[in-house]
Write an enzyme that holds these catalytic residues in place. Sequence first.
Site, PDB file in Angstrom:
ATOM      1  CE  LYS A   1      57.345  67.103  59.172  1.00  0.00           C
ATOM      2  NZ  LYS A   1      57.528  68.129  60.196  1.00  0.00           N
ATOM      3  NE  ARG A   2      46.585  67.567  59.555  1.00  0.00           N
ATOM      4  CZ  ARG A   2      45.334  67.856  59.899  1.00  0.00           C
ATOM      5  NH1 ARG A   2      45.024  68.003  61.177  1.00  0.00           N
ATOM      6  NH2 ARG A   2      44.395  67.991  58.995  1.00  0.00           N
TER       7      ARG A   2
ATOM      8  CE  LYS B   1      52.899  70.596  58.234  1.00  0.00           C
ATOM      9  NZ  LYS B   1      53.786  70.909  59.380  1.00  0.00           N
TER      10      LYS B   1
ATOM     11  CE  LYS C   1      55.253  67.375  69.295  1.00  0.00           C
ATOM     12  NZ  LYS C   1      54.082  67.088  68.433  1.00  0.00           N
TER      13      LYS C   1
ATOM     14  CG  HIS D   1      49.543  79.587  65.154  1.00  0.00           C
ATOM     15  ND1 HIS D   1      50.435  78.945  65.972  1.00  0.00           N
ATOM     16  CD2 HIS D   1      48.645  80.170  65.976  1.00  0.00           C
ATOM     17  CE1 HIS D   1      50.085  79.122  67.239  1.00  0.00           C
ATOM     18  NE2 HIS D   1      49.001  79.857  67.270  1.00  0.00           N
TER      19      HIS D   1
ATOM     20  CB  THR E   1      56.047  71.445  67.917  1.00  0.00           C
ATOM     21  OG1 THR E   1      54.915  70.803  67.310  1.00  0.00           O
ATOM     22  CG2 THR E   1      55.717  72.900  68.204  1.00  0.00           C
TER      23      THR E   1
HETATM   24  C1  LIG Z   1      53.877  67.562  67.183  1.00  0.00           C
HETATM   25  C2  LIG Z   1      52.770  67.077  66.357  1.00  0.00           C
HETATM   26  C3  LIG Z   1      52.441  67.733  65.165  1.00  0.00           C
HETATM   27  C4  LIG Z   1      53.230  68.893  64.635  1.00  0.00           C
HETATM   28  O1  LIG Z   1      54.267  68.369  63.848  1.00  0.00           O
HETATM   29  P1  LIG Z   1      55.117  69.293  62.857  1.00  0.00           P
HETATM   30  O2  LIG Z   1      56.210  68.399  62.377  1.00  0.00           O
HETATM   31  O3  LIG Z   1      55.643  70.427  63.686  1.00  0.00           O
HETATM   32  O4  LIG Z   1      54.196  69.729  61.785  1.00  0.00           O
HETATM   33  C5  LIG Z   1      51.397  67.259  64.411  1.00  0.00           C
HETATM   34  N1  LIG Z   1      50.678  66.187  64.816  1.00  0.00           N
HETATM   35  C6  LIG Z   1      50.973  65.519  65.944  1.00  0.00           C
HETATM   36  C7  LIG Z   1      50.159  64.334  66.321  1.00  0.00           C
HETATM   37  C8  LIG Z   1      52.014  65.934  66.759  1.00  0.00           C
HETATM   38  O5  LIG Z   1      52.288  65.277  67.898  1.00  0.00           O
END
Ligand SMILES: *Cc1c(COP(=O)(O)O)cnc(C)c1O
Length: 610
Positions: free
Chosen positions: A346-347, A352, A457, A155, A453
């Site tokens: 995101k985190r 990032k 979304k 990952h 991901t």
């Molecule tokens: C989808 C999701 C992530 C992953 O987000 P990335 O933009 O791919 O880092 C992290 N936290 C939550 C709560 C999510 O739903």
Amino acid sequence: MDTEDVYAMAYDVPVPGYRNDTVNSLRLWSARSTREFDLATFNAGDYVHAVEDKTRSENISKVLYPPDDQLAGKELRLKQQYFFVSATLQDVLRRFKKKDNRLWEEFPDKVAIQLNDTHPAVAIPGLMRLLVDREKLDWERAWEITQAVFGFTNHTVLPEALETWPLATFGKLLPRHLQIIEEIDRRFRARVRSRFPGDEEKIERTAILGGENGGIVRMSHLAIVGSHAVNGVSKIHTEILKTDTFRDFHELFPGRFQNKTNGVTPRRWLLQCNPGLAALITEAIGEKWTTNLDELARLRTVLEDASFRERWTVVKRANKARLSDTCGRLHGFVFDPDAMLDVQVKRIHEYKRQVLNALHVLALRQRIRDGVDAGPPRTVLFGGKAAPGYAMAKLVIRFLNALAEAVNGDPAMAGKLSVFFFPNYGVSGAEKIFPAGDLSEQISTAGYEASGTGNMKAALNGGVTIGTLDGANIEILEAVGTENIFIFGKTVDEIAALRKAGDDPKRHVAASAELGRAIAEIPDLPGAEGGAFRPIVDELLGRDRFFHCADFASFVAAQESAAKFFGTDLWTRMSILNVAAMGPFSSDRAVREYAEQIWRVAPVPVRFEG
Ligand SMILES: *Cc1c(COP(=O)(O)O)cnc(C)c1O
């Protein structure tokens, strides 16, 4: 000998299928003490120590140690990994043995174990121990079965997140597992030596036990050697694994590496979280898309229907109004649903690049102050958590909150620019935010985001991406076409070249007055007294490990381009075409690929009448 005994209590969580009359179960484990409390100690009046054993045991599964992508190498974390793996392996073997006189050669036909990163990799020596010590199989037979059972999903390529354990820590807690790893390592070294005689460097590089001062266990090497399939989670990530991170292993085991691009479930991330858009889509193309996401491509047939496009914008606007109400009610922040909602959730991590987004906000603020065109009214929404031990990420949260305070408190920004840090971002927040987002920030330094991901979304909910050529962004670009996405920034190869050349971020600051000014304003933000944000400025102007400065100008240009389209009919078309192209990013597709190409299992036909 000298064991610490803990019960693993099973909790079965039902996982209902979508309209298929099927409920699977997900077995989770909780650590329970084998002794409730020590009666003798209790009777002696020492109440705290009487429950100490119970507390210690139950701490094993209490929280994730350490959360997320920074490694602490703590013994309790290894205990936790071992606890979950041991409970699961015992349970799997118990079920397999329920049928009498089974041949162990049948085991890989009945069982597939997918290692979700290296955290459960202790399962490889764990299964070897059970087969050799308990079931009395010889080593070769046990090893063949083990390799056939395990698959490994990588990952991350971040060096600080690649898991290793000091030999001493590992051996103290799991002495027999370490002996087995030593034997796996000895045999693997012999194999590399016979294939590349005299190449001692390659043998050391690929070894499972290695490193300086005393030695470490490299969990990723263990996972690769002990599995029949190794996969990355996007095309570019898998290529980086094959040509860079695990190059030697790809050379040794051609065919073991494969790609499985991540996906998201359309039931949660469109049907459930965005009922307005889901209903509009179903009205236009029927409901087959909920179980076959490729059906979304049929949205192209209604693209020229002006009333459809109008209803699309009405739904997106209503979702923004709903999010604004929620943020207002819970956090006292309301925003204009007609403004562009620019989202980065995101985190919090340096790779990032939330800070790059913040620099753009500072540049926009300056343009507004200068009376220069800053595009349409915009709300920039940040959200995300930081790992508790990651000081810089914690500081970035403070910085983003300070930025919000400065912008929102400035009357000159009213009706033009606002900033919000969404507190406690998690899945429940994500389900409210993605349906409302207009612009999706996917701006990681190329080469660092394995897949992402959140990008999927956002696009599935009609968000248009501004992003780098990283992770699954590249596959989103291929799916939506260059005219429906805003791509910017250096490529993986260009970043590698800059790193090699020892690129100085000050060179980019000298070339962009706007960048220099944005960075210079950081120490004037509220809460910056005493140099609180100095580490951020120092990193930007010093190492800039994640190339914020090198990508700034290109990012601003892409933002200007997005700003020109927003609010026009072309934007609505882009939004619709993004959703129409999301078929490949369904988790149904991802799971099917794992089932066919790694686990070798066929779907069970289900009977279901309406
Ligand atoms: C989808 C999701 C992530 C992953 O987000 P990335 O933009 O791919 O880092 C992290 N936290 C939550 C709560 C999510 O739903």
